[in-house]
Design a protein around this motif. Structure first.
Motif, PDB file in Angstrom:
ATOM      1  N   GLU A   1      57.846  47.805  69.681  1.00 56.72           N
ATOM      2  CA  GLU A   1      58.372  46.703  70.489  1.00 56.72           C
ATOM      3  C   GLU A   1      59.897  46.583  70.521  1.00 56.72           C
ATOM      4  OE1 GLU A   1      56.390  44.675  72.284  1.00 56.72           O
ATOM      5  OE2 GLU A   1      54.596  45.701  71.581  1.00 56.72           O
ATOM      6  N   LEU A   2      60.611  47.241  69.601  1.00 58.97           N
ATOM      7  CA  LEU A   2      62.054  47.035  69.491  1.00 58.97           C
ATOM      8  C   LEU A   2      62.826  48.339  69.385  1.00 58.97           C
ATOM      9  CD1 LEU A   2      62.186  44.195  66.799  1.00 58.97           C
ATOM     10  CD2 LEU A   2      62.599  43.956  69.258  1.00 58.97           C
ATOM     11  N   CYS A   3      64.081  48.262  69.814  1.00 55.63           N
ATOM     12  CA  CYS A   3      65.068  49.308  69.590  1.00 55.63           C
ATOM     13  C   CYS A   3      66.262  48.615  68.941  1.00 55.63           C
ATOM     14  CB  CYS A   3      65.466  49.948  70.917  1.00 55.63           C
ATOM     15  SG  CYS A   3      66.699  51.242  70.775  1.00 55.63           S
ATOM     16  N   ILE A   4      66.623  49.034  67.749  1.00 57.18           N
ATOM     17  CA  ILE A   4      67.732  48.433  67.012  1.00 57.18           C
ATOM     18  C   ILE A   4      68.705  49.544  66.640  1.00 57.18           C
ATOM     19  CG2 ILE A   4      68.421  47.151  64.952  1.00 57.18           C
ATOM     20  CD1 ILE A   4      65.560  45.983  64.894  1.00 57.18           C
ATOM     21  N   PHE A   5      69.965  49.338  66.991  1.00 54.61           N
ATOM     22  CA  PHE A   5      70.962  50.353  66.678  1.00 54.61           C
ATOM     23  C   PHE A   5      72.333  49.717  66.484  1.00 54.61           C
ATOM     24  CE2 PHE A   5      70.736  49.997  71.230  1.00 54.61           C
ATOM     25  CZ  PHE A   5      72.035  50.085  71.677  1.00 54.61           C
ATOM     26  N   GLU A   6      73.252  50.494  65.925  1.00 53.01           N
ATOM     27  CA  GLU A   6      74.614  50.035  65.711  1.00 53.01           C
ATOM     28  C   GLU A   6      75.572  51.008  66.367  1.00 53.01           C
ATOM     29  OE1 GLU A   6      75.675  48.442  61.864  1.00 53.01           O
ATOM     30  OE2 GLU A   6      73.553  48.490  61.302  1.00 53.01           O
ATOM     31  N   GLN A   7      76.733  50.485  66.751  1.00 50.77           N
ATOM     32  CA  GLN A   7      77.781  51.298  67.348  1.00 50.77           C
ATOM     33  C   GLN A   7      79.106  50.978  66.674  1.00 50.77           C
ATOM     34  OE1 GLN A   7      76.632  49.926  71.485  1.00 50.77           O
ATOM     35  NE2 GLN A   7      77.320  51.996  71.916  1.00 50.77           N
ATOM     36  N   TRP A   8      79.929  51.998  66.516  1.00 49.89           N
ATOM     37  CA  TRP A   8      81.289  51.846  66.029  1.00 49.89           C
ATOM     38  C   TRP A   8      82.179  52.367  67.145  1.00 49.89           C
ATOM     39  CZ3 TRP A   8      77.104  52.798  63.086  1.00 49.89           C
ATOM     40  CH2 TRP A   8      76.926  52.019  61.937  1.00 49.89           C
ATOM     41  N   VAL A   9      83.043  51.499  67.665  1.00 49.24           N
ATOM     42  CA  VAL A   9      83.788  51.789  68.883  1.00 49.24           C
ATOM     43  C   VAL A   9      85.289  51.659  68.614  1.00 49.24           C
ATOM     44  CG1 VAL A   9      84.076  51.110  71.294  1.00 49.24           C
ATOM     45  CG2 VAL A   9      81.849  50.842  70.190  1.00 49.24           C
ATOM     46  N   GLY A  10      86.037  52.666  69.009  1.00 53.59           N
ATOM     47  CA  GLY A  10      87.481  52.652  68.834  1.00 53.59           C
ATOM     48  C   GLY A  10      88.171  51.714  69.813  1.00 53.59           C
ATOM     49  N   PRO A  11      89.427  51.376  69.541  1.00 51.26           N
ATOM     50  CA  PRO A  11      90.187  50.492  70.420  1.00 51.26           C
ATOM     51  C   PRO A  11      90.205  50.980  71.874  1.00 51.26           C
ATOM     52  CG  PRO A  11      91.381  50.834  68.376  1.00 51.26           C
ATOM     53  CD  PRO A  11      90.214  51.795  68.371  1.00 51.26           C
ATOM     54  N   GLY A  12      89.966  50.063  72.787  1.00 48.57           N
ATOM     55  CA  GLY A  12      89.974  50.375  74.211  1.00 48.57           C
ATOM     56  C   GLY A  12      88.684  50.957  74.751  1.00 48.57           C
ATOM     57  N   ALA A  13      87.798  51.422  73.880  1.00 45.93           N
ATOM     58  CA  ALA A  13      86.535  52.032  74.308  1.00 45.93           C
ATOM     59  C   ALA A  13      85.426  50.975  74.341  1.00 45.93           C
ATOM     60  CB  ALA A  13      86.147  53.170  73.376  1.00 45.93           C
ATOM     61  N   GLY A  14      84.271  51.349  74.878  1.00 45.19           N
ATOM     62  CA  GLY A  14      83.146  50.429  74.923  1.00 45.19           C
ATOM     63  C   GLY A  14      82.009  50.987  75.745  1.00 45.19           C
ATOM     64  N   ALA A  15      81.188  50.096  76.246  1.00 44.49           N
ATOM     65  CA  ALA A  15      80.049  50.467  77.087  1.00 44.49           C
ATOM     66  C   ALA A  15      80.346  50.025  78.516  1.00 44.49           C
ATOM     67  CB  ALA A  15      78.773  49.796  76.588  1.00 44.49           C
ATOM     68  N   PRO A  16      80.309  50.950  79.477  1.00 45.71           N
ATOM     69  CA  PRO A  16      80.559  50.557  80.861  1.00 45.71           C
ATOM     70  C   PRO A  16      79.434  49.662  81.383  1.00 45.71           C
ATOM     71  CG  PRO A  16      79.779  52.811  80.771  1.00 45.71           C
ATOM     72  CD  PRO A  16      79.973  52.358  79.341  1.00 45.71           C
ATOM     73  N   THR A  17      79.681  49.024  82.486  1.00 47.63           N
ATOM     74  CA  THR A  17      78.694  48.125  83.083  1.00 47.63           C
ATOM     75  C   THR A  17      77.387  48.868  83.342  1.00 47.63           C
ATOM     76  OG1 THR A  17      80.472  46.820  84.057  1.00 47.63           O
ATOM     77  CG2 THR A  17      78.265  46.538  84.993  1.00 47.63           C
ATOM     78  N   HIS A  18      76.288  48.261  82.886  1.00 48.75           N
ATOM     79  CA  HIS A  18      74.958  48.843  83.013  1.00 48.75           C
ATOM     80  C   HIS A  18      73.927  47.719  82.920  1.00 48.75           C
ATOM     81  CE1 HIS A  18      75.673  48.490  78.701  1.00 48.75           C
ATOM     82  NE2 HIS A  18      74.359  48.492  78.517  1.00 48.75           N
ATOM     83  N   SER A  19      72.658  48.060  83.045  1.00 47.50           N
ATOM     84  CA  SER A  19      71.582  47.074  82.869  1.00 47.50           C
ATOM     85  C   SER A  19      70.400  47.734  82.176  1.00 47.50           C
ATOM     86  CB  SER A  19      71.147  46.485  84.216  1.00 47.50           C
ATOM     87  OG  SER A  19      70.585  47.493  85.031  1.00 47.50           O
ATOM     88  N   HIS A  20      69.536  46.887  81.609  1.00 49.54           N
ATOM     89  CA  HIS A  20      68.306  47.331  80.957  1.00 49.54           C
ATOM     90  C   HIS A  20      67.143  46.573  81.585  1.00 49.54           C
ATOM     91  CE1 HIS A  20      70.805  49.017  77.748  1.00 49.54           C
ATOM     92  NE2 HIS A  20      71.384  47.843  77.622  1.00 49.54           N
TER      93      HIS A  20
END
Length: 105
Positions: free
Chosen positions: A11-30
């Motif tokens: 039922e779940l997806c659990i994760f972690e991210q480590w992101v450098g300055p200025g970076a990230g996830a672009p616009t998206h949807s789930h």
């Protein structure tokens, strides 16, 4: 990735991210609801045209099918904890022919 279909989740997806300055996830949807929590650092997060700044201990609940994203607006590493209401990570990006799928069985 901590929990997903690849290691037996139903039922779940659990994760972690480590992101450098200025970076990230672009616009998206789930196709499912998601919760993003800042563990450390400073993030700008958005859902469609609404933006918010979040710091450690703050969360954003993202409804299914809503366009969203985030970026690190701090000078250090941004640590994000993410929970999706599906065992498979599926994201749709503008202009992509098909959704990205990860951590399947």
């Amino acid at each position: 990735m901590q929990i997903a279909a690849a290691n037996g989740a139903a039922e779940l997806c659990i994760f972690e991210q480590w992101v450098g300055p200025g970076a990230g996830a672009p616009t998206h949807s789930h196709p499912v609801e998601e919760v993003l929590t800042v563990i450390a650092g400073k993030a700008e997060m958005w859902i469609e045209d609404r933006r918010a700044g979040l710091t450690a201990g703050q969360s954003l609940i993202i409804p299914a099918h809503r366009k969203h994203g985030f970026r690190n607006v701090g000078s250090g590493t941004l640590h994000i904890h993410a929970v999706l209401a599906s065992p498979i990570f599926e994201a749709s990006f503008d202009g992509a022919a098909e959704p990205v799928k990860r951590w399947t069985s």
